[in-house]
Design a protein around this motif. Structure first.
Motif, PDB file in Angstrom:
ATOM      1  N   LYS A   3       0.819  -1.215   0.000  1.00 54.38           N
ATOM      2  CA  LYS A   3       0.000   0.000   0.000  1.00 54.38           C
ATOM      3  C   LYS A   3       0.855   1.269   0.000  1.00 54.38           C
ATOM      4  O   LYS A   3       0.504   2.253  -0.654  1.00 54.38           O
ATOM      5  N   GLU A   7       0.374   4.126  -2.794  1.00 54.35           N
ATOM      6  CA  GLU A   7       0.051   5.521  -2.465  1.00 54.35           C
ATOM      7  C   GLU A   7       1.138   6.477  -2.945  1.00 54.35           C
ATOM      8  O   GLU A   7       0.840   7.627  -3.288  1.00 54.35           O
ATOM      9  N   TYR A  35      -6.600  12.416  -3.048  1.00 54.17           N
ATOM     10  CA  TYR A  35      -6.680  11.101  -2.406  1.00 54.17           C
ATOM     11  C   TYR A  35      -6.270  11.225  -0.950  1.00 54.17           C
ATOM     12  O   TYR A  35      -5.245  11.834  -0.635  1.00 54.17           O
ATOM     13  N   ASP A  38      -7.966   6.169   1.781  1.00 60.32           N
ATOM     14  CA  ASP A  38      -8.711   5.226   0.934  1.00 60.32           C
ATOM     15  C   ASP A  38      -9.939   5.844   0.267  1.00 60.32           C
ATOM     16  O   ASP A  38     -10.921   5.151  -0.008  1.00 60.32           O
ATOM     17  N   THR A  39      -9.867   7.136   0.002  1.00 57.51           N
ATOM     18  CA  THR A  39     -10.961   7.826  -0.679  1.00 57.51           C
ATOM     19  C   THR A  39     -10.390   8.740  -1.743  1.00 57.51           C
ATOM     20  O   THR A  39      -9.446   9.486  -1.493  1.00 57.51           O
ATOM     21  N   VAL A 134     -12.624   3.653  -1.917  1.00 55.68           N
ATOM     22  CA  VAL A 134     -11.822   2.621  -2.565  1.00 55.68           C
ATOM     23  C   VAL A 134     -12.099   1.273  -1.893  1.00 55.68           C
ATOM     24  O   VAL A 134     -11.989   1.146  -0.673  1.00 55.68           O
TER      25      VAL A 134
END
Length: 147
Positions: A3, A7, A35, A38-39, A134
């Motif tokens: 992750k 990102e 971002y 997680d959105t 997400v």
């Protein structure tokens, strides 16, 4: 890809491509984005094709890519592509409250320039903000050292 690396690609990206469904036909549009947590956030006109499509079918997909360039070779069949990319899926919705809209626009603006940023009440009322929760995303890369 973990992750943190995913990102990092998102932070470096300048455009997010958002994929939606128009009946049984795919529709994709490149967008400025933000971002966080997680959105994904996007902004635009209240009357747009993407808003209509999201309201009919909120399941979406998205894509980011950076550092894309061909790697040539003497034989064209041996050419390759160097890139880093992220692909994901999520659930889109329209941001309703003025405060949530202001926060989303700050996240979008922060993707492109340091803040703080200010947004007038008339601008907030005229702007549509879409958020995508997400659900999944994966990262890929080629032509880089694998770590």
């Amino acid at each position: 890809m973990n992750k943190e690396n995913i990102e990092a690609i998102i932070r470096k990206a300048g455009v997010c491509r958002l994929g939606m469904l128009d009946g049984d036909t795919p529709y994709i549009v490149p967008l400025c984005f933000g971002y966080r947590d997680d959105t994904l956030y996007f902004h635009g006109s209240k009357k747009s094709r993407k808003v209509e499509l999201i309201q009919r079918h909120p399941k979406v997909c998205f894509e980011f890519d950076i550092l894309a360039e061909p790697i040539s070779a003497p034989d064209p069949c041996d050419w390759d592509m160097r890139y880093q990319s992220v692909v994901g899926f999520g659930q889109a919705s329209v941001v309703e409250t003025t405060e949530e809209k202001r926060q989303a626009l700050e996240i979008i603006a922060a993707q492109y320039a340091e803040g703080p940023h200010s947004f007038s009440e008339p601008m907030l009322k005229a702007t549509m903000v879409i958020k995508v929760a997400v659900e999944t995303m994966t990262g890929r890369q080629s032509g880089f050292d694998q770590k």
